[in-house]
Design a protein around this motif. Structure first.
Motif, short mmCIF file in Angstrom:
data_model
loop_
_atom_site.label_atom_id
_atom_site.label_comp_id
_atom_site.label_asym_id
_atom_site.label_seq_id
_atom_site.Cartn_x
_atom_site.Cartn_y
_atom_site.Cartn_z
N GLY A 12 17.00 -3.00 21.49
CA GLY A 12 18.32 -2.45 21.76
C GLY A 12 19.44 -3.45 21.63
O GLY A 12 20.63 -3.07 21.67
N LEU A 13 19.09 -4.72 21.48
CA LEU A 13 20.12 -5.75 21.35
C LEU A 13 20.45 -5.95 19.88
O LEU A 13 19.72 -6.61 19.14
CB LEU A 13 19.66 -7.07 21.97
N THR A 14 21.53 -5.37 19.44
CA THR A 14 22.05 -5.59 18.09
C THR A 14 23.47 -6.09 18.23
O THR A 14 24.13 -5.88 19.26
CB THR A 14 22.04 -4.29 17.28
N PHE A 15 23.96 -6.74 17.18
CA PHE A 15 25.33 -7.24 17.24
C PHE A 15 26.33 -6.08 17.27
O PHE A 15 27.41 -6.20 17.84
CB PHE A 15 25.60 -8.18 16.06
N ARG A 16 25.96 -4.95 16.67
CA ARG A 16 26.85 -3.79 16.73
C ARG A 16 26.95 -3.28 18.16
O ARG A 16 28.06 -3.00 18.67
CB ARG A 16 26.33 -2.69 15.81
N ALA A 17 25.79 -3.14 18.82
CA ALA A 17 25.80 -2.67 20.21
C ALA A 17 26.47 -3.68 21.13
O ALA A 17 27.21 -3.31 22.05
CB ALA A 17 24.37 -2.40 20.68
N LEU A 18 26.23 -4.96 20.88
CA LEU A 18 26.86 -6.00 21.70
C LEU A 18 28.37 -5.99 21.51
O LEU A 18 29.13 -6.16 22.47
CB LEU A 18 26.27 -7.36 21.31
N SER A 19 28.82 -5.79 20.27
CA SER A 19 30.26 -5.72 20.00
C SER A 19 30.89 -4.56 20.76
O SER A 19 31.98 -4.71 21.34
CB SER A 19 30.49 -5.53 18.49
N ALA A 20 30.20 -3.42 20.78
CA ALA A 20 30.74 -2.26 21.49
C ALA A 20 30.80 -2.53 23.00
O ALA A 20 31.76 -2.16 23.67
CB ALA A 20 29.86 -1.03 21.21
N GLN A 21 29.76 -3.21 23.51
CA GLN A 21 29.74 -3.51 24.94
C GLN A 21 30.86 -4.47 25.32
O GLN A 21 31.47 -4.34 26.38
CB GLN A 21 28.38 -4.13 25.30
N LEU A 22 31.14 -5.42 24.45
CA LEU A 22 32.17 -6.42 24.72
C LEU A 22 33.56 -5.97 24.27
O LEU A 22 34.55 -6.67 24.50
CB LEU A 22 31.81 -7.73 24.01
N LYS A 23 33.60 -4.81 23.59
CA LYS A 23 34.86 -4.27 23.07
C LYS A 23 35.56 -5.28 22.15
O LYS A 23 36.73 -5.61 22.32
CB LYS A 23 35.78 -3.84 24.21
N THR A 24 34.79 -5.74 21.18
CA THR A 24 35.33 -6.70 20.22
C THR A 24 34.62 -6.48 18.89
O THR A 24 33.76 -5.61 18.77
CB THR A 24 35.11 -8.15 20.71
N GLY A 25 34.99 -7.26 17.89
CA GLY A 25 34.35 -7.14 16.59
C GLY A 25 33.18 -8.09 16.48
O GLY A 25 33.10 -9.11 17.19
N ALA A 26 32.25 -7.78 15.57
CA ALA A 26 31.07 -8.64 15.39
C ALA A 26 31.48 -10.04 14.96
O ALA A 26 30.84 -11.02 15.35
CB ALA A 26 30.13 -8.01 14.36
N GLY A 27 32.55 -10.14 14.18
CA GLY A 27 32.99 -11.45 13.72
C GLY A 27 33.34 -12.38 14.87
O GLY A 27 33.10 -13.59 14.80
#
Length: 223
Positions: A28-43
């Motif tokens: 479940g840990l993907t950079f897309r999901a992490l970005s959504a959780q942190l409310k930021t972009g993957a970059g």
């Protein structure tokens, strides 16, 4: 005003990753999901963490930093404390087991193996037996803790489907099943069925560590 990238920190990213790993596991840990959780972009995340492998290593280090800190004591006591710290950490963070089971070449596992090895040396174990002794401890600690975490996960799934299914009730059912086995075919399981019903996972784990320590003690030269 700081931009969103500046507002992030490696510590915040890692802490959020740990929360996600606890909730959904490594898959479940993907950079897309992490970005959504942190409310930021993957970059913005990649600015702090190069890839998922580095993120998993950082999350593992963050959890183990407190779990494997033990007070100075006799070598046996330090080994027990380190073992229980890992057992409890994997119980809370089941994904840790997969990280540590990838082999002693992983930096996190290597540090734990080193700490166990130092204490084995402090016990006066002869040099030819030090590797085997430390390896036996490492394999048992990580393996038994991982099995406990897996058992807890399975029990949680059962409770989700059957809210009244407590650990005590589930063990009672399994114990009764063992007692119902043909004692001619399963004499051992039949005899220990009651122990299954009454055992404490943490105490059983520490008893296993003590069995290994007793074997290690027998390797020391007799005065």
């Amino acid at each position: 005003m700081a931009n969103r990238t500046d507002a992030l920190s490696r510590e915040r990213i890692v802490a959020t990753a740990v929360q996600m790993l606890d909730a959904t596991g490594e898959e479940g840990l993907t950079f897309r999901a992490l970005s959504a959780q942190l409310k930021t972009g993957a970059g913005a995340i990649y600015w702090h963490v190069a890839n998922k492998s580095e993120l998993l290593d950082a999350a593992t280090d963050a959890v183990l930093a407190g779990a494997t800190t033990v007070a100075e004591a006799a070598p046996e006591a330090e080994i027990r404390a380190l073992a229980l710290g890992l057992f409890d950490a994997i119980d809370v963070h089941p994904w840790l087991a997969g990280q540590l089971a990838q082999g002693p070449w992983k930096s996190e596992a290597l540090r734990i193996f080193e700490r166990l090895g130092q204490r084995v040396q402090a016990l006066g174990v002869p040099a030819p037996a030090q590797f085997t002794s430390a390896t036996a401890l490492m394999i048992f600690i990580v393996g038994a803790a991982a099995q406990n975490a897996a058992n807890a996960s399975n029990a949680a799934k059962i409770r989700a489907a059957q809210p009244d299914a407590s650990r005590t009730a589930m063990l009672a059912v399994e114990s009764a099943a063992w007692e119902g086995l043909d004692p001619g075919d399963y004499p051992f399981l039949h005899d220990i069925a009651g122990q299954l019903r009454e055992h404490d996972d943490r105490e059983q784990f520490l008893a296993g560590v003590d069995l290994i320590l007793a074997g290690i003690a027998a390797l020391r030269p007799q005065a």
